[in-house]
Design a protein around this motif. Structure first.
Motif, PDB file in Angstrom:
ATOM      1  N   VAL A   1      -1.283  -2.098  11.315  1.00  0.00           N
ATOM      2  CA  VAL A   1      -1.414  -3.473  10.833  1.00  0.00           C
ATOM      3  C   VAL A   1      -1.149  -3.576   9.331  1.00  0.00           C
ATOM      4  CG1 VAL A   1      -2.960  -4.224  12.676  1.00  0.00           C
ATOM      5  CG2 VAL A   1      -3.923  -3.238  10.596  1.00  0.00           C
ATOM      6  N   GLU A   2      -0.881  -2.455   8.699  1.00  0.00           N
ATOM      7  CA  GLU A   2      -0.573  -2.436   7.273  1.00  0.00           C
ATOM      8  C   GLU A   2       0.695  -1.625   7.044  1.00  0.00           C
ATOM      9  OE1 GLU A   2      -3.741  -1.484   4.570  1.00  0.00           O
ATOM     10  OE2 GLU A   2      -5.245  -2.006   6.067  1.00  0.00           O
ATOM     11  N   ASP A   3       1.269  -1.768   5.865  1.00  0.00           N
ATOM     12  CA  ASP A   3       2.426  -0.946   5.485  1.00  0.00           C
ATOM     13  C   ASP A   3       1.927   0.468   5.229  1.00  0.00           C
ATOM     14  OD1 ASP A   3       4.687   0.252   4.473  1.00  0.00           O
ATOM     15  OD2 ASP A   3       4.794  -0.980   2.669  1.00  0.00           O
ATOM     16  N   MET A   4       2.354   1.385   6.057  1.00  0.00           N
ATOM     17  CA  MET A   4       1.876   2.766   5.976  1.00  0.00           C
ATOM     18  C   MET A   4       2.880   3.699   5.315  1.00  0.00           C
ATOM     19  SD  MET A   4      -1.089   2.449   7.203  1.00  0.00           S
ATOM     20  CE  MET A   4      -1.505   4.169   7.218  1.00  0.00           C
ATOM     21  N   SER A   5       3.929   3.166   4.727  1.00  0.00           N
ATOM     22  CA  SER A   5       5.007   4.005   4.202  1.00  0.00           C
ATOM     23  C   SER A   5       4.523   5.007   3.147  1.00  0.00           C
ATOM     24  CB  SER A   5       6.152   3.153   3.660  1.00  0.00           C
ATOM     25  OG  SER A   5       5.683   2.259   2.677  1.00  0.00           O
ATOM     26  N   GLU A   6       3.612   4.619   2.266  1.00  0.00           N
ATOM     27  CA  GLU A   6       3.115   5.565   1.261  1.00  0.00           C
ATOM     28  C   GLU A   6       2.311   6.688   1.912  1.00  0.00           C
ATOM     29  OE1 GLU A   6       1.202   3.972  -2.213  1.00  0.00           O
ATOM     30  OE2 GLU A   6       2.515   2.209  -2.211  1.00  0.00           O
ATOM     31  N   TYR A   7       1.466   6.337   2.868  1.00  0.00           N
ATOM     32  CA  TYR A   7       0.671   7.349   3.568  1.00  0.00           C
ATOM     33  C   TYR A   7       1.570   8.280   4.377  1.00  0.00           C
ATOM     34  CZ  TYR A   7      -2.699   9.428   6.759  1.00  0.00           C
ATOM     35  OH  TYR A   7      -3.433  10.324   7.495  1.00  0.00           O
ATOM     36  N   PHE A   8       2.568   7.707   5.046  1.00  0.00           N
ATOM     37  CA  PHE A   8       3.490   8.531   5.834  1.00  0.00           C
ATOM     38  C   PHE A   8       4.298   9.456   4.923  1.00  0.00           C
ATOM     39  CE2 PHE A   8       3.656   5.175   9.443  1.00  0.00           C
ATOM     40  CZ  PHE A   8       2.405   5.559   9.869  1.00  0.00           C
ATOM     41  N   ALA A   9       4.623   9.013   3.714  1.00  0.00           N
ATOM     42  CA  ALA A   9       5.322   9.866   2.746  1.00  0.00           C
ATOM     43  C   ALA A   9       4.429  11.041   2.336  1.00  0.00           C
ATOM     44  CB  ALA A   9       5.746   9.059   1.522  1.00  0.00           C
ATOM     45  N   LEU A  10       3.128  10.795   2.198  1.00  0.00           N
ATOM     46  CA  LEU A  10       2.190  11.887   1.894  1.00  0.00           C
ATOM     47  C   LEU A  10       2.153  12.902   3.041  1.00  0.00           C
ATOM     48  CD1 LEU A  10      -0.821   9.952   0.322  1.00  0.00           C
ATOM     49  CD2 LEU A  10       0.779  11.473  -0.860  1.00  0.00           C
ATOM     50  N   LEU A  11       2.169  12.413   4.282  1.00  0.00           N
ATOM     51  CA  LEU A  11       2.196  13.324   5.428  1.00  0.00           C
ATOM     52  C   LEU A  11       3.491  14.125   5.460  1.00  0.00           C
ATOM     53  CD1 LEU A  11       0.638  11.092   8.247  1.00  0.00           C
ATOM     54  CD2 LEU A  11      -0.446  12.941   6.970  1.00  0.00           C
ATOM     55  N   ASP A  12       4.623  13.467   5.162  1.00  0.00           N
ATOM     56  CA  ASP A  12       5.908  14.180   5.080  1.00  0.00           C
ATOM     57  C   ASP A  12       5.813  15.325   4.073  1.00  0.00           C
ATOM     58  OD1 ASP A  12       7.298  12.601   6.930  1.00  0.00           O
ATOM     59  OD2 ASP A  12       8.102  11.266   5.384  1.00  0.00           O
ATOM     60  N   SER A  13       5.233  15.048   2.919  1.00  0.00           N
ATOM     61  CA  SER A  13       5.092  16.051   1.869  1.00  0.00           C
ATOM     62  C   SER A  13       4.173  17.190   2.311  1.00  0.00           C
ATOM     63  CB  SER A  13       4.549  15.389   0.603  1.00  0.00           C
ATOM     64  OG  SER A  13       4.374  16.327  -0.409  1.00  0.00           O
TER      65      SER A  13
END
Length: 102
Positions: A20-32
């Protein structure tokens, strides 16, 4: 009001489980984190069948304990349906084939 109460507690809808929110920053942390923590050799051939709760598609991805990323929409809002170890499957298949030829 429901989504205001959820903020800070959950990033998914309690009914449909979509983000329900923009998760792009969190997903980038998981990628890292995944790049920085490669899986041990024993898990190199392990994959997971997943269901993405954001796009509704299923897929097969490399297993990683940090997260399982949807190859269709790049979300980590996924559920593991099954884990498959290719080494075990190859051994089972080899045993099955040798049993069939006797």
């Amino acid at each position: 009001l429901l989504f205001q109460n959820m903020r800070g507690h959950s990033y998914t809808c309690p009914l449909c489980k979509k983000s329900v929110e923009d998760m792009s920053e969190y997903f980038a942390l998981l990628d890292s984190a995944i790049r920085m923590q490669p899986m041990p050799p024993a898990y190199a051939a392990t994959t997971s069948n997943i269901y993405c709760q954001d796009c509704g598609k299923v897929g097969n991805v490399a297993y990683h304990f940090v997260g399982l990323k949807c190859q269709h929409c790049q979300s980590y809002n996924t559920r593991e349906l099954q884990r498959v170890d290719a080494n075990i499957m190859a051994s089972l298949w080899q045993g099955y084939n040798s049993h069939q030829s006797t």
